[in-house]
Design an enzyme around this catalytic site. Structure first.
Site, short mmCIF file in Angstrom:
data_model
loop_
_atom_site.label_atom_id
_atom_site.label_comp_id
_atom_site.label_asym_id
_atom_site.label_seq_id
_atom_site.Cartn_x
_atom_site.Cartn_y
_atom_site.Cartn_z
N ASP A 200 1.10 -1.30 -0.04
CA ASP A 200 -0.35 0.09 -0.15
C ASP A 200 0.93 0.83 0.17
O ASP A 200 1.38 1.89 0.73
CB ASP A 200 -1.04 -0.18 1.68
CG ASP A 200 -1.75 1.11 2.00
OD1 ASP A 200 -1.64 1.81 0.21
OD2 ASP A 200 -2.75 1.57 2.52
N GLN A 203 1.04 6.46 1.24
CA GLN A 203 1.73 7.13 2.11
C GLN A 203 2.90 7.23 1.12
O GLN A 203 3.80 8.57 1.84
CB GLN A 203 1.15 7.41 3.47
CG GLN A 203 0.25 7.68 3.98
CD GLN A 203 -0.51 8.44 3.80
OE1 GLN A 203 0.62 9.17 3.91
NE2 GLN A 203 -1.78 8.62 4.10
N LYS A 226 -3.35 12.07 -3.21
CA LYS A 226 -2.28 11.46 -2.30
C LYS A 226 -0.96 12.72 -3.17
O LYS A 226 0.40 12.28 -1.86
CB LYS A 226 -2.40 10.87 -1.45
CG LYS A 226 -3.46 10.00 -0.57
CD LYS A 226 -3.36 9.32 0.54
CE LYS A 226 -4.71 9.17 0.76
NZ LYS A 226 -4.56 9.83 2.42
N1 PMP Z 1 -3.46 2.93 2.94
C1 PMP Z 1 -3.46 4.54 3.48
C2 PMP Z 1 -1.92 4.56 4.21
C3 PMP Z 1 -4.03 5.46 3.15
O1 PMP Z 1 -3.18 6.66 4.17
C4 PMP Z 1 -5.19 5.50 3.25
C5 PMP Z 1 -5.65 7.44 2.80
N2 PMP Z 1 -5.95 7.48 4.19
C6 PMP Z 1 -5.36 4.30 2.34
C7 PMP Z 1 -4.73 3.35 2.62
C8 PMP Z 1 -7.33 5.17 1.24
O2 PMP Z 1 -6.90 5.87 -0.09
P1 PMP Z 1 -7.82 6.14 -0.43
O3 PMP Z 1 -9.01 6.46 0.19
O4 PMP Z 1 -7.46 7.36 -1.39
O5 PMP Z 1 -8.67 5.42 -1.44
#
Ligand code: PMP
Length: 405
Positions: A200, A203, A226
């Site tokens: 993932d 970040q 992000k």
């Molecule tokens: N994984 C992590 C580590 C995140 O910080 C986030 C967003 N806060 C997500 C997944 C999910 O991302 P999204 O809401 O853009 O799908």
């Protein structure tokens, strides 16, 4: 670092030139979503103003232009993450959808008793899809514990891996602790038992250059919003052999080769996983975000951000009653802290009244909060447009808040 000019960069972000609650806006919540440079906003506007048409369909000029621009971004993203092949870049609406795609499609290849490993520091997006899949298929879901400094316990991880481990799904950087995980090592260990690895990168993309071949991960996911791009667009990178072996997930137009009432055959990668009209303007905007990042001296930018990160940490620690949450040897992007005796949301509200935007709460990582024995934390996050003045304003406002309470 003096070689990096933050003021020129900051001037490219129109949102930042405004006041909030009578104070100059100090935006320290980029881990939730980053602001967008003018170039990203312009690219999306231009698309709607001059090039809007559906992609991959019509032979007319406008559709050809839209398709060309859309598919070019796939090449740009391929290069941005150093994927070997363009068809290994699948558009999704974000990291969340990308993980769900893998959970449902790769998940369809799993059997009762197979094992999946996640970690204690995962975002809900990298927990719940696996939890549900495990319930559906009677899989075993294992969780890597953390050390006292907020790092993955790699000794424990090695013991969790077995011949039955089919997938390890871990975050590259924790959205709460800022911990940068040693992904290449985790991948190497996992591959020894034949397990695939999903990373993932939500970040990570705004901060560290990504090289999926160097990491040798099997899947890498992230969201455009992000990394200075728009919301509603994200990426699933997957190794082609694996994606080819996986069954289709969502179905409809675009992802088919031939449909008749006696049966349907499916399109090749990447279209196999992209049913329906895609988020064309989102892809165009993501392309502009990739270009924005690639125009920077990434090493200088990272050095600058890390300097600001250390400065913010030191300033926080100079205040009374502050405890940092997470103290890994390698951190980036986010700093979590608590104020002894105070509720995080009270502090965030008082800071907001002074124009400071930070986040308070569980940050979509409730199991992590539980393991830390915390109801929530305050979190500031740093992006390329932040400067020392932002940190100083934040610290001054926090100081005032603590005196007031
Ligand atoms: N994984 C992590 C580590 C995140 O910080 C986030 C967003 N806060 C997500 C997944 C999910 O991302 P999204 O809401 O853009 O799908």
């Amino acid at each position: 670092s003096q070689s990096f000019s933050v003021s020129a960069l900051r001037a490219q972000f129109p949102v930042l030139q405004q006041s909030c609650n009578g104070h100059a806006l100090v935006y320290l919540d980029s881990a939730a979503t980053t602001q967008k440079p003018q170039s990203v906003i312009d690219a999306m506007n231009n698309y709607y103003q001059y090039n809007n048409a559906n992609v991959h369909r019509a032979a007319h000029c406008l559709s050809a232009k839209a398709t060309q621009a859309f598919e070019q971004v796939r090449d740009e993203v391929r290069s941005f993450i150093n994927a070997p092949k363009r068809e290994e870049v699948i558009w999704t609406k974000g990291a969340t959808e990308a993980i769900n795609l893998v959970a449902q499609s790769y998940g369809a290849l799993l059997e009762a008793g197979d094992e999946i490993i996640i970690s204690t520091m995962e975002h809900h997006a990298n927990i719940v899809p696996w939890q549900l899949l495990a319930q559906q298929l009677k899989l075993v879901l294992k969780v890597i514990p953390l050390t006292d400094t907020g790092e993955l316990d790699l000794t424990a991880f090695a013991q969790l891996l077995t011949e039955k481990t089919r997938l390890v799904a871990v975050t590259h950087i924790s959205n709460v602790l800022g911990t940068v995980n040693p992904i290449a090592g985790i991948v190497a260990l996992s591959h020894q038992v034949g397990a695939k690895v999903l990373v993932d990168g939500s970040q990570t993309v705004a901060h560290l250059p990504i090289d999926v071949q160097a990491l040798d991960c099997d899947f890498y996911v992230f969201s455009g919003h992000k990394m200075y791009g728009p919301t509603g667009i994200g990426v699933l990178y997957g190794k082609a052999d694996l994606l080819n072996a996986m069954p289709v997930w969502q179905t409809g137009g675009e992802m088919i080769k031939k449909v008749s009432f006696s049966g349907t055959t499916f399109n090749a990668l990447p279209f196999k996983f992209e049913p329906g009209t895609p988020n064309i303007s989102g892809v165009i905007g993501l392309g502009a975000a990739v270009a924005f990042l690639q125009q920077q001296d990434r090493a200088a930018l990272l050095h600058y951000e890390q300097g600001l990160f250390e400065y913010a940490k030191a300033q926080l620690l100079s205040l009374p009653d502050i405890a940092l949450v997470g103290n890994a040897a390698q951190q980036a992007g986010v700093i979590s802290f608590v104020v002894k005796g105070e509720h995080h949301s009270d502090i965030a509200t008082l800071l907001d009244q002074q124009g400071i935007a930070i986040r308070a709460g569980h940050h979509c990582a409730m199991p992590l909060m539980e393991s830390l024995g915390l109801g929530g934390t305050l979190r500031l996050s740093i992006a390329c447009y932040n400067d020392q003045q932002d940190i100083d304003s934040f610290i001054a406002a926090l100081h005032k808040t603590l005196e007031f309470l």
